[in-house]
Design an enzyme around this catalytic site. Structure first.
Site, PDB file in Angstrom:
ATOM      1  CG  HIS A  98      26.491   6.336   8.043  1.00 14.58           C
ATOM      2  ND1 HIS A  98      27.084   7.358   7.328  1.00 14.58           N
ATOM      3  CD2 HIS A  98      27.020   5.190   7.553  1.00 14.58           C
ATOM      4  CE1 HIS A  98      27.924   6.846   6.442  1.00 14.58           C
ATOM      5  NE2 HIS A  98      27.915   5.533   6.573  1.00 14.58           N
ATOM      6  CG  HIS A 100      27.840   0.685   8.705  1.00 14.73           C
ATOM      7  ND1 HIS A 100      27.328   0.328   7.479  1.00 14.73           N
ATOM      8  CD2 HIS A 100      28.599   1.784   8.481  1.00 14.73           C
ATOM      9  CE1 HIS A 100      27.775   1.175   6.556  1.00 14.73           C
ATOM     10  NE2 HIS A 100      28.547   2.068   7.133  1.00 14.73           N
TER      11      HIS A 100
HETATM   12  P1  AMP Z   1      29.616   4.179   4.312  1.00 14.42           P
HETATM   13  O1  AMP Z   1      30.461   3.434   3.336  1.00 14.42           O
HETATM   14  O2  AMP Z   1      30.037   3.978   5.739  1.00 14.42           O
HETATM   15  O3  AMP Z   1      29.467   5.640   3.947  1.00 14.42           O
HETATM   16  O4  AMP Z   1      28.200   3.506   4.218  1.00 14.42           O
HETATM   17  C1  AMP Z   1      27.130   4.005   3.480  1.00 14.42           C
HETATM   18  C2  AMP Z   1      26.067   2.942   3.466  1.00 14.42           C
HETATM   19  O5  AMP Z   1      24.863   3.538   3.044  1.00 14.42           O
HETATM   20  C3  AMP Z   1      26.358   1.781   2.513  1.00 14.42           C
HETATM   21  O6  AMP Z   1      26.427   0.572   3.258  1.00 14.42           O
HETATM   22  C4  AMP Z   1      25.169   1.811   1.553  1.00 14.42           C
HETATM   23  O7  AMP Z   1      24.730   0.520   1.189  1.00 14.42           O
HETATM   24  C5  AMP Z   1      24.128   2.566   2.353  1.00 14.42           C
HETATM   25  N1  AMP Z   1      23.119   3.268   1.564  1.00 14.42           N
HETATM   26  C6  AMP Z   1      23.321   4.113   0.522  1.00 14.42           C
HETATM   27  N2  AMP Z   1      22.157   4.583   0.073  1.00 14.42           N
HETATM   28  C7  AMP Z   1      21.189   4.043   0.851  1.00 14.42           C
HETATM   29  C8  AMP Z   1      19.759   4.134   0.875  1.00 14.42           C
HETATM   30  N3  AMP Z   1      19.078   4.881   0.011  1.00 14.42           N
HETATM   31  N4  AMP Z   1      19.086   3.433   1.822  1.00 14.42           N
HETATM   32  C9  AMP Z   1      19.765   2.654   2.703  1.00 14.42           C
HETATM   33  N5  AMP Z   1      21.105   2.532   2.727  1.00 14.42           N
HETATM   34  C10 AMP Z   1      21.804   3.201   1.808  1.00 14.42           C
END
Ligand code: AMP
Length: 137
Positions: A98, A100
């Site tokens: 993903h 950001h």
């Molecule tokens: P990372 O630390 O790069 O793996 O980022 C994962 C991101 O996913 C974090 O910023 C979380 O806040 C986000 N996240 C986790 N669960 C969900 C969800 N159900 N809907 C939207 N974002 C999410």
């Protein structure tokens, strides 16, 4: 085991949808760093970028500028960061590729505090050589 992002893609859990096509989905981060913080996710369930197929990577790459433009327009942000973590040691918490998109505003007070260490020319040359070599293999 399915990640939370695969569950979102399969509509098993809800999201605030920003964009979707056959290969990519984008939705608001549930825990935003700034207003409009969006995650752009390939539907292919690759854990990290190095495992993503070229067709999925192409669809991901094509979607990002479009989504960035829409976020700027909708939020009034004047700038944004793209951030992409791969693996636990890099701070990845959801093992599904993903990107950001983090909009930044004139009044933003938070700053990234990345540490920059200089690299010698010799070290840089060798490192660049070995990365180029690895790309060919
Ligand atoms: P990372 O630390 O790069 O793996 O980022 C994962 C991101 O996913 C974090 O910023 C979380 O806040 C986000 N996240 C986790 N669960 C969900 C969800 N159900 N809907 C939207 N974002 C999410």
């Amino acid at each position: 085991m399915k990640t939370v992002f695969s569950k979102i893609i399969d509509r098993e859990i809800p999201c605030s949808l920003v964009y979707e096509n056959s290969g990519v989905i984008a939705f608001l981060d549930i825990n935003p760093a700034t207003r409009g913080h969006t995650l752009v996710v390939p539907k292919e369930p690759a854990e990290t970028m190095d495992k993503l197929s070229e067709p999925s990577a192409a669809m991901l790459g094509a979607a990002i500028p479009k989504i960035c433009r829409a976020i700027l327009k909708a939020t009034g942000a004047t700038a944004y960061n793209l951030l992409q973590n791969n693996g636990t040691e890099a701070g990845m918490t959801v093992p599904h590729v993903h990107i950001h998109i983090i909009p930044r505003y004139a009044e933003s007070t938070h700053e990234f505090s990345w540490r920059h260490d200089p690299i010698s020319q010799t070290d840089a040359d060798q490192l660049a050589d070995s990365i180029r070599e690895a790309m060919g293999s």
